[in-house]
Design an enzyme around this catalytic site. Structure first.
Site, PDB file in Angstrom:
ATOM      1  CE  LYS A   1    -105.283-170.314 -90.932  1.00  0.00           C
ATOM      2  NZ  LYS A   1    -104.916-169.207 -91.834  1.00  0.00           N
TER       3      LYS A   1
ATOM      4  CD  GLN B   1    -107.085-166.430 -93.021  1.00  0.00           C
ATOM      5  OE1 GLN B   1    -106.251-166.830 -92.220  1.00  0.00           O
ATOM      6  NE2 GLN B   1    -107.477-167.174 -94.047  1.00  0.00           N
TER       7      GLN B   1
ATOM      8  CG  ASP C   1     -99.596-167.317 -93.101  1.00  0.00           C
ATOM      9  OD1 ASP C   1     -99.884-168.529 -93.107  1.00  0.00           O
ATOM     10  OD2 ASP C   1    -100.428-166.410 -92.948  1.00  0.00           O
TER      11      ASP C   1
HETATM   12  N1  GUN Z   1    -105.970-167.253 -96.955  1.00  0.00           N
HETATM   13  C1  GUN Z   1    -106.046-168.450 -97.569  1.00  0.00           C
HETATM   14  N2  GUN Z   1    -105.060-169.258 -97.149  1.00  0.00           N
HETATM   15  C2  GUN Z   1    -104.334-168.553 -96.258  1.00  0.00           C
HETATM   16  C3  GUN Z   1    -103.178-168.854 -95.475  1.00  0.00           C
HETATM   17  O1  GUN Z   1    -102.598-169.943 -95.528  1.00  0.00           O
HETATM   18  N3  GUN Z   1    -102.742-167.856 -94.660  1.00  0.00           N
HETATM   19  C4  GUN Z   1    -103.343-166.648 -94.602  1.00  0.00           C
HETATM   20  N4  GUN Z   1    -102.829-165.733 -93.785  1.00  0.00           N
HETATM   21  N5  GUN Z   1    -104.404-166.330 -95.315  1.00  0.00           N
HETATM   22  C5  GUN Z   1    -104.899-167.290 -96.144  1.00  0.00           C
END
Ligand code: GUN
Length: 292
Positions: free
Chosen positions: A52, A96, A119
């Protein structure tokens, strides 16, 4: 059979975002700034967050990665979130998941300022999504919609079967695919661990979206001819012969299912790269909304 090439489409989207960021720079405007918080040192989570951050560089965003130890308390994390909420330079941030067991995930997600919740996990944003209001759509479901749209996949009146009811993928996906509009307008069945005779349901599906995390769960005999197959699974399976010591496996037995499918996403290179592209898109949107 057409491969839904998430790698290519996500690249196209990143190029589109980069062009917008270049225009912002040329106008002397502030560029979008994404922060990512990771608690602990889970290998898969670190890989995702690193990708990311790297993607932010690629499109010209500012990025900040905040690493906290796995012993971090809920209070400490809530304090960090407050700082990010109040930091005017940060346009959007993510926590995350998963979080260590001493931390209440829902409490943490509710502490994020909804205007920075790129998110789309805050209940306010999730509610707005369910009510067809403008919001940040969670990145993975948003990426799947974008793939369906860019490949012109017909979803109207189709039977979509979603496998898995997670808050991140299955649940929002089921809502989005039933929405009035395109992609959407389909009749949705949401299946999960208590669903009986799942194969009987999947064989009636025009579109299968599997977000279970069980390698090779979806077999050819569970799929009807010409179905559209979206594989969200990405499980690390140990493999001595692989360079990293593991291989990535989707939920779908790709080799056999692809022979019957009309469209199918590969793993890797399908939904995964789309998730990151849509997170960038949400961050760009967050910046634009703060500018207004
Ligand atoms: N863990 C697995 N997928 C995601 C996501 O799209 N965002 C976040 N913050 N954590 C995750």
């Amino acid at each position: 059979m057409t491969i839904l090439d998430g790698k290519k489409v996500s690249n196209d989207i990143k190029n589109e975002i980069k062009a917008e960021v270049d225009a912002m720079k040329a106008n002397g405007e502030k560029v979008p700034h994404l922060a990512a918080v990771i608690v602990g040192d889970d290998g898969a989570s670190l890989t995702y967050v690193n990708s990311k951050v790297k993607s932010c560089e690629r499109v010209g965003f500012e990025s900040t990665m905040i690493r906290l130890p796995h012993t971090t308390s809920e209070l400490e994390l809530l304090k960090k979130i407050k700082e990010l909420n109040n930091n005017d330079d940060i346009d959007g941030f993510i926590i995350q998941l998963p979080l260590p067991p001493q931390i209440d995930t829902q409490k943490v997600l509710m502490a994020v300022d909804p205007s920075k919740d790129v998110d789309g996990f805050h209940p306010e944003n999730f509610g707005r999504m369910a009510l067809d209001m403008s919001t940040f759509i969670p990145a993975t479901p948003f990426g799947i919609l974008e793939l369906l749209e860019r490949y012109n996949v017909d979803t109207k009146g189709k039977h979509t079967v979603v496998i898995g009811r997670s808050h991140i993928v299955g649940r929002p996906m089921s809502i989005l695919m039933s929405r009035k509009g395109w992609p959407g307008n389909s009749t949705v069945t949401l299946t999960h661990s208590s669903t009986k005779n799942i194969a009987q349901i999947t064989t009636q599906a025009d579109i299968i979206i599997s977000a279970l995390g069980v390698p090779d769960f979806v077999k050819a005999e569970m799929v009807r001819d010409d179905a559209v197959i979206i594989d969200v699974g990405i499980t690390r399976v140990p493999d001595e012969n692989a360079k990293r010591g593991y291989v990535l496996k989707g939920d779908v037995d790709f080799e056999n299912v692809s022979k019957k499918a009309s469209f199918i996403t590969p793993v890797p290179g399908g939904v995964g790269p789309m998730t990151i592209a849509m997170l960038l898109k949400n961050t760009l949107l967050a910046r634009e909304q703060r500018r207004e």
